[in-house]
Design an enzyme around this catalytic site. Sequence first.
Site, PDB file in Angstrom:
ATOM      1  N   ASP A  13       0.784  -0.053  -2.736  1.00  0.00           N
ATOM      2  CA  ASP A  13       2.248  -0.086  -2.745  1.00  0.00           C
ATOM      3  C   ASP A  13       2.626  -1.488  -2.269  1.00  0.00           C
ATOM      4  O   ASP A  13       2.668  -1.743  -1.065  1.00  0.00           O
ATOM      5  CB  ASP A  13       2.827   0.982  -1.820  1.00  0.00           C
ATOM      6  CG  ASP A  13       4.347   0.937  -1.775  1.00  0.00           C
ATOM      7  OD1 ASP A  13       4.974   0.735  -2.833  1.00  0.00           O
ATOM      8  OD2 ASP A  13       4.911   1.084  -0.673  1.00  0.00           O
ATOM      9  N   GLU A  63       1.687   0.087  -8.158  1.00  0.00           N
ATOM     10  CA  GLU A  63       3.030   0.420  -8.614  1.00  0.00           C
ATOM     11  C   GLU A  63       3.630  -0.765  -9.374  1.00  0.00           C
ATOM     12  O   GLU A  63       3.483  -1.915  -8.963  1.00  0.00           O
ATOM     13  CB  GLU A  63       3.903   0.776  -7.413  1.00  0.00           C
ATOM     14  CG  GLU A  63       5.261   1.301  -7.776  1.00  0.00           C
ATOM     15  CD  GLU A  63       6.041   1.755  -6.550  1.00  0.00           C
ATOM     16  OE1 GLU A  63       6.374   2.939  -6.486  1.00  0.00           O
ATOM     17  OE2 GLU A  63       6.310   0.910  -5.679  1.00  0.00           O
ATOM     18  N   ASP A 121       4.662   3.656   3.720  1.00  0.00           N
ATOM     19  CA  ASP A 121       4.053   2.753   2.739  1.00  0.00           C
ATOM     20  C   ASP A 121       2.620   3.157   2.411  1.00  0.00           C
ATOM     21  O   ASP A 121       2.182   3.036   1.262  1.00  0.00           O
ATOM     22  CB  ASP A 121       4.112   1.307   3.246  1.00  0.00           C
ATOM     23  CG  ASP A 121       5.535   0.807   3.355  1.00  0.00           C
ATOM     24  OD1 ASP A 121       6.145   0.525   2.311  1.00  0.00           O
ATOM     25  OD2 ASP A 121       6.038   0.722   4.488  1.00  0.00           O
TER      26      ASP A 121
END
Length: 172
Positions: free
Chosen positions: A10, A69, A141
């Site tokens: 992430d 991502e 996160d």
Amino acid sequence: MTRTRILGIDPGSRLTGFGVIDVEGSRAVYVTSGCIRLPEGALAERLKHIFEGLTELVTTYQPTVMAIECVFMHRNADSALKLGQARGAAICAGVTQALEIVEYTPAAIKQAVVGRGNATKAQVQHMVRALLKLPGAPQADAADALAVALCHGHQQPFANALRGTQRRAARR
């Protein structure tokens, strides 16, 4: 059955989440997760920190694939640009370590883990905890990074089946 070790990322320009899972068939097992906390200062130094931190993680945990991502545009173009640069540093770290790199949209990740593409961060954390049988909720996160890894783990059987179909068709 083959085991695959997946590093989920992430990316962020202040905090980059990571999560490592092992996937064997439909079973996902937690290995580790956390955050690379980036120092204050110039963006170039923070990008170097992401690159070096992820290179160390890859060396330590030996994943075969990095799932990351995709950048999405929200309200602030400057934030999206910095996020894109953080992603670039992460991807370069993976590529230099010979990892396969796969990318997923935020909606696809939430759909794979929660069942809804518009799930909240709290819902993602809850499902990551449940799916990986963790004793507590991971930091936000880190949970997002684990969700990216789980998303790829869910997609992997379909991709393998498709590759097999393509190979059979090519032989005909």
